[in-house]
Design a protein around this motif. Structure first.
Motif, short mmCIF file in Angstrom:
data_model
loop_
_atom_site.label_atom_id
_atom_site.label_comp_id
_atom_site.label_asym_id
_atom_site.label_seq_id
_atom_site.Cartn_x
_atom_site.Cartn_y
_atom_site.Cartn_z
N ASP A 199 0.81 -1.22 0.00
CA ASP A 199 0.00 0.00 0.00
C ASP A 199 0.84 1.27 0.00
O ASP A 199 0.31 2.37 0.12
N GLU A 200 2.17 1.15 -0.15
CA GLU A 200 3.02 2.35 -0.17
C GLU A 200 2.75 3.17 -1.43
O GLU A 200 2.53 2.61 -2.51
N ILE A 201 2.78 4.47 -1.27
CA ILE A 201 2.61 5.37 -2.41
C ILE A 201 3.25 6.72 -2.05
O ILE A 201 3.28 7.12 -0.88
N GLY A 202 3.81 7.40 -3.03
CA GLY A 202 4.45 8.69 -2.78
C GLY A 202 5.95 8.61 -3.02
O GLY A 202 6.46 7.66 -3.60
N THR A 203 6.67 9.64 -2.58
CA THR A 203 8.12 9.71 -2.76
C THR A 203 8.82 9.31 -1.46
O THR A 203 8.72 9.99 -0.45
N LEU A 204 9.50 8.18 -1.49
CA LEU A 204 10.30 7.69 -0.37
C LEU A 204 11.77 7.79 -0.78
O LEU A 204 12.11 8.50 -1.71
N ILE A 251 7.01 6.04 -5.84
CA ILE A 251 5.96 5.04 -6.04
C ILE A 251 4.71 5.76 -6.51
O ILE A 251 4.05 6.48 -5.76
N LEU A 252 4.39 5.60 -7.78
CA LEU A 252 3.21 6.23 -8.38
C LEU A 252 1.96 5.40 -8.10
O LEU A 252 2.05 4.24 -7.68
N PRO A 253 0.77 5.97 -8.33
CA PRO A 253 -0.44 5.16 -8.20
C PRO A 253 -0.41 3.97 -9.15
O PRO A 253 0.28 3.99 -10.18
N ALA A 254 -1.14 2.92 -8.81
CA ALA A 254 -1.23 1.76 -9.69
C ALA A 254 -1.88 2.16 -11.01
O ALA A 254 -2.51 3.22 -11.12
#
Length: 213
Positions: A121-126, A145-148
């Motif tokens: 469920d990770e999403i965003g800039t890590l 990590i972009l949306p699916a």
């Protein structure tokens, strides 16, 4: 009271179809990280840094939610280290990193190891970085990590995006700085400059090509 037999079969087929659809949407990505010492000239001074693929910062990983990432890390440097996938929840085993610190097996010089990074469920800039006080200063990079594929952004879809990494720059070996700090019990000294995506800009007054690698 359970479902009729035909109802259960329809439900099972639906679940299997949904799972197959999700598997088809998710992708698998492969990256090769070669970690070694490389020379960088900034502030009219040449400094040796431990970096990935001769780049400071290291390569950006750009994937989608639910994807799986394999990163084959080759340690061509002189020190053992591990890679931390910051903010990514991984199974708790000796070779992976979860939401808390766990014991990790180091990658020894002259060896390699392939990390399997399973996104849920990770999403965003890590970001990813080496897992020690001094190696993380130069072994680092963005993990976007972009949306699916079948998802939308929780805000209007941007026209473009730009990753910005702020860094501290020292005109000496990072390891020496940390060793000095540990020996004295004091915090590391102030950096000689600050960088954006590895670039110091033209305000530091060094004209001999010192603003890029």
């Amino acid at each position: 009271m359970g479902l009729p037999k035909h109802g259960f079969v329809s439900w099972l087929v639906g679940v299997l179809f949904l799972c197959t659809l999700l598997l088809c949407v998710a992708d698998i990505h492969y990256y090769e990280f070669f970690v070694r010492e490389s020379n960088f000239t900034k502030l009219c001074n040449t400094t040796t840094l431990l970096v990935v693929n001769d780049s400071y910062p290291g390569p950006e990983i750009r994937v989608r939610r639910g994807d799986t990432v394999y990163v084959n890390v080759h340690n061509q440097g002189n020190y053992a280290f591990t890679i931390h996938w910051h903010g990514v929840r991984q199974p708790r085993n000796p070779w992976s990193d979860g939401p808390e610190y766990v014991t990790q097996c180091p990658i020894e010089p002259g060896t390699n190891f392939t990390y399997e990074v399973i996104l849920s469920d990770e999403i965003g800039t890590l970001w990813w970085h080496a897992h020690s006080d001094w190696t993380r200063g130069s072994v680092q990079g963005a993990f976007v990590i972009l949306p699916a594929e079948n998802e939308t952004y929780p805000f209007p879809t941007p026209d473009a995006d730009q990753t910005i990494i702020l860094q501290s720059w020292y005109n000496e070996d990072y390891k020496q700085i940390i060793d000095q700090a540990l020996a004295t019990g004091l915090a590391p000294r102030q950096p000689d400059a600050y960088a954006i995506n590895g670039h110091l800009g033209d305000t530091y007054g060094c004209p001999n090509g010192a603003f890029w690698h």
